[in-house]
Design an enzyme around this catalytic site. Structure first.
Site, short mmCIF file in Angstrom:
data_model
loop_
_atom_site.label_atom_id
_atom_site.label_comp_id
_atom_site.label_asym_id
_atom_site.label_seq_id
_atom_site.Cartn_x
_atom_site.Cartn_y
_atom_site.Cartn_z
N CYS A 13 0.95 -1.20 -0.07
CA CYS A 13 0.02 0.07 -0.04
C CYS A 13 1.03 1.10 0.10
O CYS A 13 2.17 1.02 0.09
CB CYS A 13 -0.99 0.06 1.16
N ASN A 16 2.29 1.48 4.12
CA ASN A 16 2.97 0.42 4.65
C ASN A 16 2.90 0.22 6.16
O ASN A 16 3.61 -0.07 7.13
CB ASN A 16 4.36 -0.19 4.26
N CYS A 18 -0.72 1.03 7.31
CA CYS A 18 -2.25 0.67 7.67
C CYS A 18 -2.61 -0.60 7.02
O CYS A 18 -2.68 -1.67 7.66
CB CYS A 18 -3.12 2.01 7.28
N ARG A 19 -2.90 -0.60 5.76
CA ARG A 19 -3.39 -1.72 5.17
C ARG A 19 -2.52 -2.80 4.83
O ARG A 19 -3.02 -4.10 5.27
CB ARG A 19 -4.12 -1.12 3.56
N SER A 20 -1.21 -2.69 4.29
CA SER A 20 -0.61 -3.72 3.85
C SER A 20 0.00 -4.65 5.18
O SER A 20 0.01 -5.49 5.03
CB SER A 20 0.61 -3.35 3.03
N ASP A 128 -7.77 3.41 2.13
CA ASP A 128 -6.76 3.70 3.21
C ASP A 128 -7.67 4.48 4.53
O ASP A 128 -8.27 5.36 4.33
CB ASP A 128 -5.93 4.94 2.78
#
Length: 156
Positions: A13, A16, A18-20, A128
């Site tokens: 993402c 790196n 939050c999401r990934s 995000d």
């Protein structure tokens, strides 16, 4: 009989944090729970330089703790990963464009796609949650659980 090489997946993402890292932790827990973690190399990375060496967002860490999912990660940028991972799964369109552009320059062997590309609920993009609240991180977590389960089933 030859030893089976591990499969490999990199979740990507923008930052790196939050999401990934959530997707990485969710997928790692899935393969651990199925007793197949030795068959996988799993990591996550960023397309930018904004957050390199920073820990995941505290709201994401709280969400994973709530779901009893361990995590140990520091943000890192996508570099040589194009030639070393079998799959690079990103969270959205901007990361997909970046990865496809960079992959074409770097002898890419990985299959690059959006993590939600086969998601049954057709929520292709994992939004995000950085500027959101705890419930946005929970939404990302739930999406990652669904998408990672589908990806694991498809890749076995």
């Amino acid at each position: 009989m030859a030893a089976q090489l591990p499969k490999s997946v990199l979740f990507v993402c923008l930052g790196n944090i939050c999401r990934s890292p959530i997707a990485e932790a969710v997928f790692r827990k899935l393969v651990t729970d199925q007793n197949i973690s030795d068959n996988w190399r799993i990591d996550s990375a960023t397309t930018s330089t904004y957050e390199i060496e920073n820990p995941p967002d505290y709201r994401g860490q709280n969400c994973k703790r709530k779901h009893d999912i361990p995590m140990n990660h520091m943000a890192q940028q996508v570099t040589k990963d194009f030639a070393t991972f079998g799959y690079i799964l990103c969270m959205g369109e901007s990361s997909l464009r970046y990865l496809n552009r960079k992959g074409s320059e770097k002898n890419c062997k990985a299959k690059i796609e959006v993590l939600g590309s086969s998601e049954a609920q057709k929520q292709l993009i994992i939004e995000d949650p950085c500027y959101g609240n705890d419930s946005d991180f929970e939404t990302v977590y739930q999406q990652c659980v669904r998408c990672c389960k589908e990806f694991l089933e498809k890749s076995q």
